[in-house]
Each structure stands twice: as C-alpha cells, then as structure tokens.
Write an enzyme that holds these catalytic residues in place. Structure first.
Site, PDB file in Angstrom:
ATOM      1  N   CYS A 150      21.972  17.675  -9.471  1.00  0.00           N
ATOM      2  CA  CYS A 150      23.138  16.649  -9.977  1.00  0.00           C
ATOM      3  C   CYS A 150      22.444  15.385  -9.685  1.00  0.00           C
ATOM      4  CB  CYS A 150      24.621  17.141  -9.484  1.00  0.00           C
ATOM      5  SG  CYS A 150      25.811  15.994  -9.793  1.00  0.00           S
ATOM      6  N   CYS A 195      21.353  12.888 -16.461  1.00  0.00           N
ATOM      7  CA  CYS A 195      22.627  13.740 -15.958  1.00  0.00           C
ATOM      8  C   CYS A 195      21.993  14.951 -16.315  1.00  0.00           C
ATOM      9  CB  CYS A 195      23.703  13.380 -16.651  1.00  0.00           C
ATOM     10  SG  CYS A 195      25.132  14.589 -16.457  1.00  0.00           S
TER      11      CYS A 195
END
Ligand code: DGL
Length: 265
Positions: free
Chosen positions: A74, A194
């Site tokens: 992440c 992302c």
C-alpha cells in the site's frame, strides 16, 4: 524466525492482492498471509495518523502469527511514514512501496543518446500519497529533468472495493473524468502509484497511445523482498510449497469471493 515462516502482506483493502499475486508468481515457495482492511478502506482519504494506527494493528496481528517479514502493499500506508515508524518498533524486515517514478523517468536515459530525454509522466495515486512529504521528496529527485503531473484518483479504489472493476463503461467514464485534461499524445508514461490501480492496466492501455508506458511498482517490490530475504538467509526452501492465504477485516461472503477472484485473475 525460521525461513519457512510466512510473509505478511497488507493493504487498505483488495489492492495489495496484486502484490500477493506477484509474490506467488515470482517466489512460489513463499507462504503469504494476506490481510486486506476493506472494513476501513479507503485509506487514501484518511489522515496519516489514522492510517498509521490501522497499520500498526495489522502488523501486530502478523507478529502474533509468526511472520518473518512484512510487505506494506500500500503506497498510502507507506507514505504515512508507516514503514519508518514500524521499523523502529519491530525487529523484522519491513518492505514498503512508493510510486515507481524512477522507472518512469529512467526511460529518458537512452543508451544511444548522451542526453536525458525529459519524460512527461502522470502519477496516479491516492490523495494522501500525493500530499505527503515522502512523495514530495521523491518528486524533488526527478522534476528538474522531467515534467511530472500528480493525479489523485480516489474513485478507482472504490470501484475495486465495490466489485465493479468489470463494468467497462463505468471504469472508462471514470478514467476519462480524471485524464481527459491531459494531451495523452504527449504523455510518456503513467505510474500506477496505488496497488488498487494495477488491476486497471488494460483500461489504461485503452486510454493511452501505444508508445506510452503503464508502470507499476509490484515487480520491483517483490524483487526487493527477495533480495532482503536472501541477505538474511530467510528465503523459503526451494522445494517448499508456498501459496497465498487471504484474510480481510470485512468478513462478508462478497469480499471473500472478490478477493479470491482478484488473486486468481
Ligand atoms: N492500495 C492503496 C495504495 O496503494 C490505498 C488505497 C486506499 O485505500 O485509498 O495506496
């Protein structure tokens, strides 16, 4: 911790499954415990303090499960300074992620040309990642020689989490909403900053001219994980049978099925 212990991989939700999938492909002997925090997703619109607290809870859970390393799959959690804070707390290797801007800008270094060819790069990421100091520092390294555009795309996280990734019209409409402001003929690459966005690769290809690259950091992260584990003598034995075990803070059947589908896609 023994070399056959599992690796903990986490994300705010389902995006990090794209990283778990890459580990399964490149390091098939490794046993991965994946944790998606879909009950608290998205992280990208939270404060760094909130993301830090959630990340610590997840790592604590991993430590209790006896993992040998953590991958923060992440970019958002990594940029909330989580990896530095976590490293201070835990004596295990912690691998973070950041948008692969270097890979995008290095495309301007062509062996046949002594001069760097300035790259025009869009970094698509969450609002938090693009706002944080960590990304500003990364950009500082490259923006004197290149043109870098920051594009926060929070809706792309929601679409994955709600299981609507297969809705072609919705996805293309959303992408056009973010990217029609750019002259794509003059863009050299888009960085998927992302892990949720990695699932959109084919959609980005529809949006971009053939010469433009779509770049993500998953392969590089997994390579880095391999180097770190090897240097510590912690790679799983080659004949071990690895695999990915999926867990999520959202216990619904919908999320369980979606996670499985994304892993096997
Ligand atoms: N997948 C995450 C990332 O790589 C964050 C998505 C979110 O929860 O906003 O940044």
């Amino acid at each position: 911790m023994s070399s056959s212990a599992p690796i903990g991989v986490f994300d705010s939700g389902l995006g990090g499954i794209s990283v778990a999938r890459q580990i399964a492909k490149d390091m098939p002997a490794e046993h991965v415990l994946y944790f998606g925090d879909s009950a608290n997703a998205p992280y990208g619109v939270k404060t760094p303090e909130q993301v830090r607290a959630l990340s610590f809870d997840i790592v604590e859970r991993f430590v209790r499960q006896g993992i040998k390393a953590v991958v923060i799959a992440c970019n958002t959690a990594t940029s909330a300074a989580v990896n530095d804070d976590l490293r201070e707390h835990y004596d295990i290797p912690i691998i973070g992620m950041e948008p692969a801007l270097k890979v995008a800008c290095d495309r301007g270094d062509v062996p046949s040309d002594p001069h760097h060819i300035p790259q025009r790069v869009i970094v698509a990421a969450t609002p938090l990642t693009l706002r944080e100091r960590k990304f500003a520092k990364l950009m500082d390294r490259f923006d004197s020689n290149n043109t870098i555009f920051k594009e926060p795309c929070p809706d792309l996280v929601e679409i994955v989490e709600s299981g609507r990734l297969g809705d072609h019209d919705l996805v293309m409409r959303t992408l056009h909403g973010y990217f029609d402001q750019y002259d794509m003929e003059h863009i050299d690459s888009v960085v998927l900053g992302c892990t949720h966005f990695v699932f959109y690769r084919d959609y980005f290809r529809e949006l971009l001219p053939e010469r433009a690259a779509v770049i993500d950091g998953n392969e590089g992260t997994v390579r880095h994980l391999g180097v770190v584990l090897e240097s510590l003598g912690k790679l799983a034995p080659e004949d071990a049978t690895g695999g990915v075990e999926l867990a999520n803070s959202d216990l619904s059947e919908r999320v369980t099925r979606l996670s499985r589908d994304l892993l096997n896609a």
